[in-house]
Design a protein around this motif. Structure first.
Motif, PDB file in Angstrom:
ATOM      1  N   PHE A 159      20.654  -1.185 -47.708  1.00  0.00           N
ATOM      2  CA  PHE A 159      21.121  -1.038 -46.336  1.00  0.00           C
ATOM      3  C   PHE A 159      21.863  -2.310 -45.892  1.00  0.00           C
ATOM      4  CE2 PHE A 159      18.210   2.479 -44.458  1.00  0.00           C
ATOM      5  CZ  PHE A 159      18.436   3.273 -45.583  1.00  0.00           C
ATOM      6  N   PRO A 160      22.730  -2.217 -44.870  1.00  0.00           N
ATOM      7  CA  PRO A 160      23.478  -3.395 -44.407  1.00  0.00           C
ATOM      8  C   PRO A 160      22.564  -4.532 -43.959  1.00  0.00           C
ATOM      9  CG  PRO A 160      24.344  -1.373 -43.431  1.00  0.00           C
ATOM     10  CD  PRO A 160      23.069  -1.004 -44.107  1.00  0.00           C
ATOM     11  N   ASP A 161      23.040  -5.757 -44.162  1.00  0.00           N
ATOM     12  CA  ASP A 161      22.368  -6.967 -43.690  1.00  0.00           C
ATOM     13  C   ASP A 161      20.999  -7.187 -44.331  1.00  0.00           C
ATOM     14  OD1 ASP A 161      24.494  -7.641 -41.978  1.00  0.00           O
ATOM     15  OD2 ASP A 161      23.741  -6.284 -40.435  1.00  0.00           O
ATOM     16  N   VAL A 162      20.826  -6.688 -45.542  1.00  0.00           N
ATOM     17  CA  VAL A 162      19.621  -6.958 -46.321  1.00  0.00           C
ATOM     18  C   VAL A 162      20.020  -7.847 -47.502  1.00  0.00           C
ATOM     19  CG1 VAL A 162      17.824  -5.972 -47.797  1.00  0.00           C
ATOM     20  CG2 VAL A 162      18.442  -4.834 -45.649  1.00  0.00           C
ATOM     21  N   ILE A 163      19.384  -9.000 -47.628  1.00  0.00           N
ATOM     22  CA  ILE A 163      19.712  -9.931 -48.703  1.00  0.00           C
ATOM     23  C   ILE A 163      19.241  -9.352 -50.040  1.00  0.00           C
ATOM     24  CG2 ILE A 163      19.403 -12.269 -49.604  1.00  0.00           C
ATOM     25  CD1 ILE A 163      18.776 -13.128 -46.719  1.00  0.00           C
ATOM     26  N   HIS A 164      20.118  -9.380 -51.039  1.00  0.00           N
ATOM     27  CA  HIS A 164      19.778  -8.854 -52.357  1.00  0.00           C
ATOM     28  C   HIS A 164      20.575  -9.621 -53.419  1.00  0.00           C
ATOM     29  CE1 HIS A 164      23.264  -6.651 -50.849  1.00  0.00           C
ATOM     30  NE2 HIS A 164      23.613  -6.415 -52.102  1.00  0.00           N
ATOM     31  N   HIS A 165      20.188  -9.436 -54.657  1.00  0.00           N
ATOM     32  CA  HIS A 165      20.893 -10.087 -55.759  1.00  0.00           C
ATOM     33  C   HIS A 165      20.736  -9.236 -57.018  1.00  0.00           C
ATOM     34  CE1 HIS A 165      17.111 -11.631 -57.640  1.00  0.00           C
ATOM     35  NE2 HIS A 165      16.694 -11.663 -56.391  1.00  0.00           N
ATOM     36  N   TYR A 166      21.542  -9.537 -58.056  1.00  0.00           N
ATOM     37  CA  TYR A 166      21.483  -8.800 -59.318  1.00  0.00           C
ATOM     38  C   TYR A 166      21.170  -9.764 -60.460  1.00  0.00           C
ATOM     39  CZ  TYR A 166      24.759  -6.040 -56.419  1.00  0.00           C
ATOM     40  OH  TYR A 166      25.385  -5.386 -55.399  1.00  0.00           O
ATOM     41  N   GLN A 167      20.455  -9.242 -61.433  1.00  0.00           N
ATOM     42  CA  GLN A 167      20.221  -9.964 -62.680  1.00  0.00           C
ATOM     43  C   GLN A 167      20.451  -8.990 -63.839  1.00  0.00           C
ATOM     44  OE1 GLN A 167      19.450 -13.226 -62.795  1.00  0.00           O
ATOM     45  NE2 GLN A 167      19.304 -13.413 -60.571  1.00  0.00           N
ATOM     46  N   VAL A 168      20.972  -9.487 -64.943  1.00  0.00           N
ATOM     47  CA  VAL A 168      21.190  -8.652 -66.125  1.00  0.00           C
ATOM     48  C   VAL A 168      20.522  -9.335 -67.314  1.00  0.00           C
ATOM     49  CG1 VAL A 168      22.887  -7.588 -67.664  1.00  0.00           C
ATOM     50  CG2 VAL A 168      23.386  -7.795 -65.218  1.00  0.00           C
ATOM     51  N   PHE A 169      19.536  -8.672 -67.893  1.00  0.00           N
ATOM     52  CA  PHE A 169      18.779  -9.238 -69.004  1.00  0.00           C
ATOM     53  C   PHE A 169      19.038  -8.513 -70.323  1.00  0.00           C
ATOM     54  CE2 PHE A 169      15.555 -10.180 -65.470  1.00  0.00           C
ATOM     55  CZ  PHE A 169      16.126 -11.413 -65.201  1.00  0.00           C
ATOM     56  N   SER A 170      19.528  -7.277 -70.275  1.00  0.00           N
ATOM     57  CA  SER A 170      19.701  -6.478 -71.487  1.00  0.00           C
ATOM     58  C   SER A 170      20.971  -6.879 -72.229  1.00  0.00           C
ATOM     59  CB  SER A 170      19.775  -4.988 -71.145  1.00  0.00           C
ATOM     60  OG  SER A 170      18.594  -4.557 -70.508  1.00  0.00           O
ATOM     61  N   PRO A 171      20.910  -6.992 -73.569  1.00  0.00           N
ATOM     62  CA  PRO A 171      22.122  -7.260 -74.347  1.00  0.00           C
ATOM     63  C   PRO A 171      23.010  -6.015 -74.376  1.00  0.00           C
ATOM     64  CG  PRO A 171      20.272  -6.805 -75.801  1.00  0.00           C
ATOM     65  CD  PRO A 171      19.704  -6.843 -74.412  1.00  0.00           C
ATOM     66  N   GLY A 172      24.224  -6.180 -74.857  1.00  0.00           N
ATOM     67  CA  GLY A 172      25.117  -5.036 -74.979  1.00  0.00           C
ATOM     68  C   GLY A 172      25.861  -4.744 -73.690  1.00  0.00           C
ATOM     69  N   ILE A 173      26.287  -3.496 -73.550  1.00  0.00           N
ATOM     70  CA  ILE A 173      27.109  -3.087 -72.410  1.00  0.00           C
ATOM     71  C   ILE A 173      26.217  -2.672 -71.254  1.00  0.00           C
ATOM     72  CG2 ILE A 173      28.834  -1.442 -71.586  1.00  0.00           C
ATOM     73  CD1 ILE A 173      29.843  -1.232 -74.468  1.00  0.00           C
ATOM     74  N   ASN A 174      26.453  -3.274 -70.108  1.00  0.00           N
ATOM     75  CA  ASN A 174      25.734  -2.926 -68.879  1.00  0.00           C
ATOM     76  C   ASN A 174      26.774  -2.696 -67.777  1.00  0.00           C
ATOM     77  OD1 ASN A 174      22.728  -3.636 -69.605  1.00  0.00           O
ATOM     78  ND2 ASN A 174      23.959  -5.356 -70.336  1.00  0.00           N
ATOM     79  N   ARG A 175      26.883  -1.449 -67.346  1.00  0.00           N
ATOM     80  CA  ARG A 175      27.893  -1.104 -66.356  1.00  0.00           C
ATOM     81  C   ARG A 175      27.279  -0.241 -65.252  1.00  0.00           C
ATOM     82  NH1 ARG A 175      33.141  -2.126 -67.402  1.00  0.00           N
ATOM     83  NH2 ARG A 175      33.757  -0.567 -65.856  1.00  0.00           N
ATOM     84  N   ALA A 176      27.940  -0.251 -64.101  1.00  0.00           N
ATOM     85  CA  ALA A 176      27.480   0.575 -62.977  1.00  0.00           C
ATOM     86  C   ALA A 176      28.646   0.885 -62.064  1.00  0.00           C
ATOM     87  CB  ALA A 176      26.372  -0.134 -62.209  1.00  0.00           C
TER      88      ALA A 176
END
Length: 277
Positions: free
Chosen positions: A60-77
């Motif tokens: 939702f708007p104005d909610v602090i968030h972040h992303y992390q990627v731990f898996s090897p290979g291709i990671n898409r969204a």
């Protein structure tokens, strides 16, 4: 150090991209994430939520968030950001609350969500993109996802964080008479500290941020209801029609009446075009 505040200029922004680490940030749009390959770790509040291929999340708007990627290979969204004017009847819920867990797993995902995301992706590639179609699919995403969540006030996500306290307070009180001084007193901090939050994170002052939240409410009701403009501006928390008209014109370069008329003309025209297809 304050989280980065991202202001999305487009009413609908869609990207298919490789998932990468992203530091804590927040923005003025609602965000949808659909994992197409690999995995993603979505951080919100104190929690890190794992996402696999086919999983879907709503921030939702104005909610602090972040992303992390731990898996090897291709990671898409697929990442989709939608402005508040596209949310229609869901706008009040989205402004005040957020899911305690933003992820819906693939096995629990309604097929309408997959179809709506795919249709929005296809519409994005069209030269003659239809905003009415975009709004319809965004509201399908919300109609099918929101019932899956247990919603809480934004302040409960991480109540000790001053940014969360700020956005949740405005979300809860923007319809009321509120000042920088009264808000600082209620939060138990100095008005100078609070002023630095607005300038450091949102890159605008208190009144500008407050009026933007009120205008988001106004535009949804101008587009989606037949309520009088006077009633809408007073419901949104503006203390006078004169102040409201000035603030509205500064942002949209037209009067509220012109905005409503323009929206209805576009809606009728685009609906006719859809019927002719």
């Amino acid at each position: 150090m304050f989280p980065v505040y991202e202001e999305k200029k487009e009413n609908l922004h869609f990207r298919s991209k490789t998932s990468r680490h992203a530091s804590p940030h927040l923005h003025n749009s609602i965000e949808f994430i659909y994992i197409t390959e690999g995995t993603l770790e979505l951080g919100m509040g104190q929690e890190l939520y794992h996402m696999d291929k086919g999983d879907f999340a709503v921030i939702f708007p104005d909610v602090i968030h972040h992303y992390q990627v731990f898996s090897p290979g291709i990671n898409r969204a697929w990442y989709l950001w939608a402005g508040m004017t596209l949310t229609g009847q869901f706008a009040d819920t989205i402004q005040k609350s957020c899911p305690d867990n933003p992820v819906i797993t693939s096995k629990n995902l309604h097929p309408d969500i997959r179809n709506a995301v795919k249709c929005l992706y296809d519409n994005k590639k069209r030269k003659d993109k239809n905003p009415v179609v975009e709004q319809a699919y965004v509201q399908i995403l919300l109609a099918r996802s929101i019932p899956c969540y247990r919603l809480a006030e934004k302040s409960s996500v991480e109540s000790s964080d001053i940014i969360y306290q700020t956005v949740s307070y405005i979300a809860k009180h923007f319809k009321e008479p509120v000042s920088l001084e009264s808000m600082a007193k209620d939060l138990g901090i100095s008005k100078f500290t609070l002023s630095r939050v607005f300038s450091g994170t949102f890159h605008r002052n208190f009144n500008q941020y407050l009026n933007e939240q009120r205008l988001n409410y106004v535009c949804v009701h101008l587009e989606c209801t037949d309520k009088s403009i006077t009633d809408i501006c007073l419901d949104a928390g503006f203390d006078s029609q004169r102040t409201f008209n000035r603030v509205f014109r500064e942002r949209y370069r037209m009067t509220p009446r012109e905005y409503r008329s323009l929206y209805k003309e576009k809606y009728i025209l685009q609906t006719q075009e859809m019927e002719e297809l």
